[in-house]
Write a protein that holds these residues in place. Structure first.
Motif, short mmCIF file in Angstrom:
data_model
loop_
_atom_site.label_atom_id
_atom_site.label_comp_id
_atom_site.label_asym_id
_atom_site.label_seq_id
_atom_site.Cartn_x
_atom_site.Cartn_y
_atom_site.Cartn_z
N GLY A 1 0.78 -1.23 0.00
CA GLY A 1 0.00 0.00 0.00
C GLY A 1 0.82 1.28 0.00
N THR A 2 2.13 1.15 -0.08
CA THR A 2 3.00 2.32 -0.15
C THR A 2 3.62 2.37 -1.54
N SER A 3 3.53 3.52 -2.19
CA SER A 3 4.07 3.63 -3.54
C SER A 3 5.41 4.36 -3.52
N ALA A 4 6.26 3.94 -4.44
CA ALA A 4 7.52 4.63 -4.70
C ALA A 4 7.47 5.05 -6.16
N ARG A 5 7.57 6.37 -6.40
CA ARG A 5 7.46 6.91 -7.76
C ARG A 5 8.61 7.87 -8.01
N ARG B 1 1.71 6.85 0.74
CA ARG B 1 0.58 5.94 0.64
C ARG B 1 0.09 5.93 -0.81
N ALA B 2 -0.11 4.76 -1.37
CA ALA B 2 -0.59 4.64 -2.75
C ALA B 2 -1.89 5.42 -2.92
N GLY B 3 -1.98 6.19 -4.01
CA GLY B 3 -3.17 6.98 -4.29
C GLY B 3 -3.19 8.34 -3.63
N SER B 4 -2.19 8.65 -2.81
CA SER B 4 -2.12 9.96 -2.17
C SER B 4 -1.80 11.01 -3.22
N GLU B 5 -2.09 12.25 -2.93
CA GLU B 5 -1.87 13.34 -3.89
C GLU B 5 -0.42 13.58 -4.13
#
Length: 104
Positions: free
Chosen positions: A25-29, A100-104
């Motif tokens: 559920g945590t994104s790395a971009r 958090r995935a989907g956060s702004e």
């Protein structure tokens, strides 16, 4: 397995991103930008890692006074949940954002 050379990453628009991983559920971009973002508050914590370039990070302190930090390659900004902030790159910048995935 993947190798990403951050310094070579570009995007067709400011804040264009490449998704690297979604871990529980945590994104790395990886982001490329040459333009400011907008004031925002994430719905959780955020790590903002400058990989290339320089960024002025504006944020509001507990008294809602604007503060500014000058970030350069290798610097990490931790925005706690509820921290209102905006990034202003100084020229081109490449930034790893973990949130958090989907956060702004």
């Amino acid at each position: 397995m993947q190798l990403i050379r951050a310094r070579d990453f570009t995007a067709s628009r400011a804040w264009g991103a490449r998704d690297i991983a979604n871990i529980d559920g945590t994104s790395a971009r990886l982001h490329w930008t040459d333009q400011p973002y907008h004031w925002h508050v994430n719905d959780g914590e955020e790590l903002f890692v400058v990989l290339d370039g320089r960024v002025r990070m504006h944020y509001l302190d507990a008294e809602r006074r604007e503060q500014v930090l000058q970030l350069q390659a290798g610097d990490i900004f931790h925005a706690a949940a509820g921290c209102e902030h905006v990034a202003h790159p100084q020229g081109e910048a490449r930034i790893l954002v973990i949130e958090r995935a989907g956060s702004e």
